[in-house]
Design a protein around this motif. Structure first.
Motif: not given
Length: 563
Positions: A306-310
């Motif tokens: 999820t952090a990579v998407k952000f």
């Protein structure tokens, strides 16, 4: 560029320290210049320890802040963690909210909208708190001058704890606790903490009451190191300890959000400079281009995917920011040229359509170009907003204080500030600012200065010497990377301009019969003539590692050269 060699310490002091540490005289000189004169002081410098951190309860009002948070937890009150939209503010909010949420669920976060609310505590933010049943706001990296806003919160039965590091005004806000080491009545031993650093002292105090020790808080230090790097605070004393352990955390076990930013980089170890130029701009881009909450969401996310998407979303903001930055800088430079502004002691430019999110970066670019105290204005609503940047040795905050009668609001530091004023005040302010600066600035400050630590013979640059130099890191204000000067250098004949338009200078130099060292001088391509035909020249430089094709060599990063 003017070169200034630092005063060289007493020879007896140098020889005594060199003998006690088993190092050469140059290393001893560098240490004494940093006020490190004994074996014990050197040990503390080279071996930072969490034990070197000060007791957080030495900060004025810390006991009040802790008691109020403990009361809120006991009574199950809603707590709002409020911070500014820059790196220091968003890392502070991520730090405080994630720590509180580790043991208490009723915690929300708030970042003001740069365009609708502006800098710092806002009436809109307090209304949001009131509408959501919040009874305690913890403000980080802002609030020290929010007298009327905090009074307004009190009328709505909302208490405030202020964690700030900016200079207070004559009156402190009527908050439950005001944590700011720059308070005149605060005797805390170190007053150069950033906003996130003050926030860390608060969680350190809270942790001590919950049976935790400082080592338990190491996972939060990646945020603190990022804020220290981005806010350009001195990397001395407590900041140096926090930055040291924070960098270790970034390079070993960073939180998912920071890992997502750096996972595509082909770098083994990040240093403070990498944090300044790689990590910080991306965190900043959220608040500049969209909203600071995007940065908080990234920094508090625990799932890596999820952090990579952000992070990918924030990378788009950063690309947009770079394009705007380039465009507005070109327009501002043209404005300066057209109006002959470069003849003045200040640079003040304005365009109603410039993007408020990048005017601080543009001000920095203009300062680099013309080396004058600089303000870049744009229109925001019915007011003008500006970012101010200064040059080494000149306090722009003090200059703005002298112009206070034609400013609506201002705040900041010695070298960076922000302000708002009414459109009809602009011309009067511009003239007064020029008058104040021209009458108070030491004219030699208008020529960029390179401060040289010591003169060095190239043959002294050995792997052992560099291994010790590396231990001076992390570098930053108050502990800059050592700068050396060498004379009677000659290029071996292969020096050339490299890069776009050959604007950088690549050399291979020797001195007497020393080994040859490669060197790179960014933006020194126009000085190629100085090294031509193996003419002798002088250079000021830092020493660094050059990684190329699997090989690691020491090279000189040239800062300037002269005949």
């Amino acid at each position: 560029m003017r070169w200034t060699i630092k005063p060289q310490p007493d020879r007896e002091k140098i020889s005594q320290l060199a003998a006690s540490l088993g190092v050469d005289s140059i290393i001893a000189t560098l240490l004494i210049q940093r006020n490190i004169e004994t074996f014990e002081e050197a040990k503390r410098f080279f071996r930072p320890s969490l034990d070197h951190l000060h007791d957080p309860f030495l900060m004025r009002d810390m006991d009040k802040a802790v008691r109020r948070i403990e009361q809120a937890v006991k009574n199950e009150e809603n707590i709002l963690v409020y911070g500014d939209y820059d790196v220091d503010g968003t890392t502070s909010v991520a730090l405080m909210s994630s720590y509180l949420q580790s043991f208490y669920p009723h915690v929300a976060t708030y970042i003001p909208d740069r365009y609708e609310e502006g800098y710092g505590v806002s009436f809109q933010g307090i209304d949001y708190a009131s509408d959501n049943g919040v009874t305690l706001i913890i403000a980080l990296d802002c609030g020290i001058k929010a007298i009327d806003k905090i009074r307004y919160a009190g009328e709505k039965n909302i208490d405030f704890i202020v964690c700030d590091h900016h200079r207070p005004g004559e009156t402190l806000p009527d908050a439950i606790a005001v944590l700011d080491p720059k308070r005149e009545d605060c005797e805390y031993p170190y007053d150069e903490l950033c906003g996130c650093g003050v926030g860390f002292k608060l969680i350190q105090a809270l942790a001590s009451r919950r049976g935790q020790n400082t080592a338990d808080l190491i996972p939060y230090l990646d945020l603190v190191a990022t804020a220290i790097a981005a806010d350009i605070v001195p990397i001395t004393g407590e900041n140096r300890v926090l930055a040291h352990f924070g960098l270790k955390q970034i390079n070993s076990r960073p939180r998912a959000g920071i890992k997502a930013i750096i996972h595509t980089l082909n770098k083994q170890q990040l240093n403070i400079s990498d944090v300044v130029f790689i990590v910080a701009p991306r965190i900043n881009a959220a608040g500049r281009m969209k909203h600071g909450l995007h940065a908080v969401n990234l920094l508090t996310e625990t799932d890596f995917d999820t952090a990579v998407k952000f992070a990918e979303e924030i990378e788009i903001f950063n690309t947009d920011r770079r394009l705007l930055d380039k465009q507005i800088t070109e327009e501002a430079l043209q404005q300066i040229t057209d109006r002959m502004e470069q003849e003045k002691f200040t640079t003040v430019v304005y365009d109603k359509d410039w993007h408020k999110g990048v005017i601080g970066i543009v001000a920095s670019r203009l300062t680099e170009t013309y080396y004058r105290p600089t303000l870049v204005f744009t229109r925001t609503g019915n007011k003008l907003a500006a970012s101010a940047r200064s040059i080494k040795g000149f306090d722009v905050y003090n200059a703005l204080e002298h112009c206070a009668d034609c400013i609506e609001q201002f705040g900041g530091h010695k070298y960076a500030a922000g302000l708002t004023l009414l459109p009809e005040q602009y011309e009067e302010f511009k003239q007064k600012f020029e008058t104040v600066v021209s009458s108070t600035i030491d004219k030699k400050l208008l020529v960029p200065e390179i401060v040289v630590d010591a003169e060095l013979e190239l043959q002294a640059i050995t792997p052992k010497f560099y291994r010790i130099l590396k231990q001076f890191a992390p570098f930053g204000p108050g502990n800059m990377a050592p700068v050396f000067m060498s004379s009677r250098l000659r290029d071996t004949g292969y020096g050339k301009g490299v890069g776009e338009d050959e604007k950088h200078l690549k050399v291979t130099v020797t001195q007497h019969s020393s080994p040859a060292f490669g060197g790179i001088g960014f933006n020194l391509g126009n000085k190629k003539e100085i090294i031509s035909n193996q003419k002798p020249f002088r250079a000021v430089y830092c020493i660094e590692e050059n990684h190329w094709n699997g090989n690691v060599d020491l090279q000189l990063r040239l800062q300037d050269i002269k005949e």
